[in-house]
Motif scaffolding. Sequence first.
Motif, mmCIF file in Angstrom:
data_model
loop_
_atom_site.group_PDB
_atom_site.id
_atom_site.type_symbol
_atom_site.label_atom_id
_atom_site.label_comp_id
_atom_site.label_asym_id
_atom_site.label_seq_id
_atom_site.Cartn_x
_atom_site.Cartn_y
_atom_site.Cartn_z
ATOM 1 N N SER A 95 -8.087 -30.215 -18.100
ATOM 2 C CA SER A 95 -8.405 -31.398 -18.056
ATOM 3 C C SER A 95 -7.410 -32.303 -17.996
ATOM 4 C CB SER A 95 -9.073 -31.596 -19.683
ATOM 5 O OG SER A 95 -10.206 -30.505 -19.655
ATOM 6 N N HIS A 96 -6.308 -32.147 -18.325
ATOM 7 C CA HIS A 96 -5.252 -33.023 -18.219
ATOM 8 C C HIS A 96 -4.731 -33.278 -16.876
ATOM 9 C CE1 HIS A 96 -0.731 -33.948 -18.521
ATOM 10 N NE2 HIS A 96 -1.291 -34.994 -19.309
ATOM 11 N N THR B 161 -6.532 -32.888 -14.299
ATOM 12 C CA THR B 161 -7.700 -33.691 -13.583
ATOM 13 C C THR B 161 -7.433 -35.135 -13.814
ATOM 14 O OG1 THR B 161 -9.045 -31.668 -13.970
ATOM 15 C CG2 THR B 161 -10.259 -34.031 -13.250
ATOM 16 N N VAL B 162 -7.217 -35.315 -15.098
ATOM 17 C CA VAL B 162 -7.024 -36.810 -15.228
ATOM 18 C C VAL B 162 -5.551 -37.483 -14.766
ATOM 19 C CG1 VAL B 162 -6.411 -38.601 -17.275
ATOM 20 C CG2 VAL B 162 -8.186 -36.828 -17.497
ATOM 21 N N THR C 199 -6.361 -38.327 -10.873
ATOM 22 C CA THR C 199 -7.048 -39.513 -10.785
ATOM 23 C C THR C 199 -6.263 -40.653 -11.048
ATOM 24 O OG1 THR C 199 -7.924 -39.405 -12.877
ATOM 25 C CG2 THR C 199 -9.205 -38.361 -11.088
ATOM 26 N N LEU D 167 -14.188 -41.968 -16.919
ATOM 27 C CA LEU D 167 -14.115 -40.381 -16.648
ATOM 28 C C LEU D 167 -13.440 -39.688 -17.650
ATOM 29 C CD1 LEU D 167 -13.780 -40.471 -12.608
ATOM 30 C CD2 LEU D 167 -15.859 -39.769 -13.960
ATOM 31 N N ASN D 168 -12.414 -40.412 -18.120
ATOM 32 C CA ASN D 168 -11.517 -39.584 -18.923
ATOM 33 C C ASN D 168 -12.185 -38.908 -20.251
ATOM 34 O OD1 ASN D 168 -9.378 -40.137 -17.308
ATOM 35 N ND2 ASN D 168 -8.406 -41.728 -18.824
ATOM 36 N N ILE E 7 -14.374 -35.947 -18.751
ATOM 37 C CA ILE E 7 -13.545 -34.745 -18.439
ATOM 38 C C ILE E 7 -13.211 -33.950 -19.354
ATOM 39 C CG2 ILE E 7 -11.363 -34.106 -17.222
ATOM 40 C CD1 ILE E 7 -11.607 -36.489 -15.371
ATOM 41 N N TYR E 8 -12.591 -34.370 -20.675
ATOM 42 C CA TYR E 8 -11.972 -33.971 -21.790
ATOM 43 C C TYR E 8 -13.328 -33.237 -22.495
ATOM 44 C CZ TYR E 8 -7.265 -35.058 -21.406
ATOM 45 O OH TYR E 8 -5.874 -35.123 -20.861
ATOM 46 N N ARG F 276 -14.982 -30.159 -20.502
ATOM 47 C CA ARG F 276 -14.207 -29.030 -20.085
ATOM 48 C C ARG F 276 -13.332 -28.413 -21.662
ATOM 49 N NH1 ARG F 276 -12.775 -28.228 -14.740
ATOM 50 N NH2 ARG F 276 -11.444 -26.672 -15.434
#
Length: 277
Positions: free
Chosen positions: A208-209, A211-212, A215, A250-251, A254-255, A258
């Motif tokens: 998750s981290h 991915t953030v 972006t 999104l953040n 995403i977290y 996931r």
Amino acid sequence: MYLVTVVGNLLLLLIRLDSRLHTPMYFFLTVLSFVDLCYANSIVPQMLAHLLSAQKSIPFHSCVLQLYASLALGGSEFFLLGAMAYDRYVAVCHPLHYTVIMHGGLCLGLAAGCLVAGLINSLMETIITFRLPLCHNIINHFACETLAVLQLACVDISLNMVMVAISGFLVIMLPCSLVLFSYGHIVVAILRIRSTQGRSKAFGTCASHLTVVSTCFGATIFTYLGPRSASSMKEEKMIALFYAVVAPMLNPVIYSLRNRDVMAALWKVLEKFRVKE
């Protein structure tokens, strides 16, 4: 999208009510959600008001405040992502000493340091930007953004562009270097794990981290450190729109998607509110 951003980040802040998630990783996650929420509120409400009004104006002092807030919160987020990468490095590479190394005092110190660093950098850049004599009052942007405000100056802005590049290097590349350093060691540590299940679990704590990070850093590096062109302002507005509207939305998604612990904590908190009602 703005409503989803506000609701999503407020829900992530509520996970602090679950005592099971009082760990460094979730502490940094709630701080990140708070910063994202404040960042979105520093830009999006004014932009929405302009979309609905014929006279798209903003007072000078509000423009200064908006630039300062967005720079401070944006810079703080980059430093926070670097601190979160260090947290994941300790969790994967030094699991037996994790609670000793990432104690409460260090977590609070790192979070406070990230916020202070963002505030100081923003203060310097805002002062340097608005000390210039401005010949125009029409900003080619949806917000008071540094590069757009500099285009209003009556004098040569070469020195300011150098300062923007230096600020970008410190705020973007230093945390990015920490992220690369941390994940370099994490990848090595994961490859040493023999079991497939162990590798999957170790990678899952970082997915998750990562991915953030991809972006946020990718969009901003393209905007501030990429090559300049005639159409760069149009591209910068699109990237800034992504960073102000899409990334904060999104953040939390995403977290949440996931991370089963986050979803479980959110449902538990919501159930408590239902029972009280």
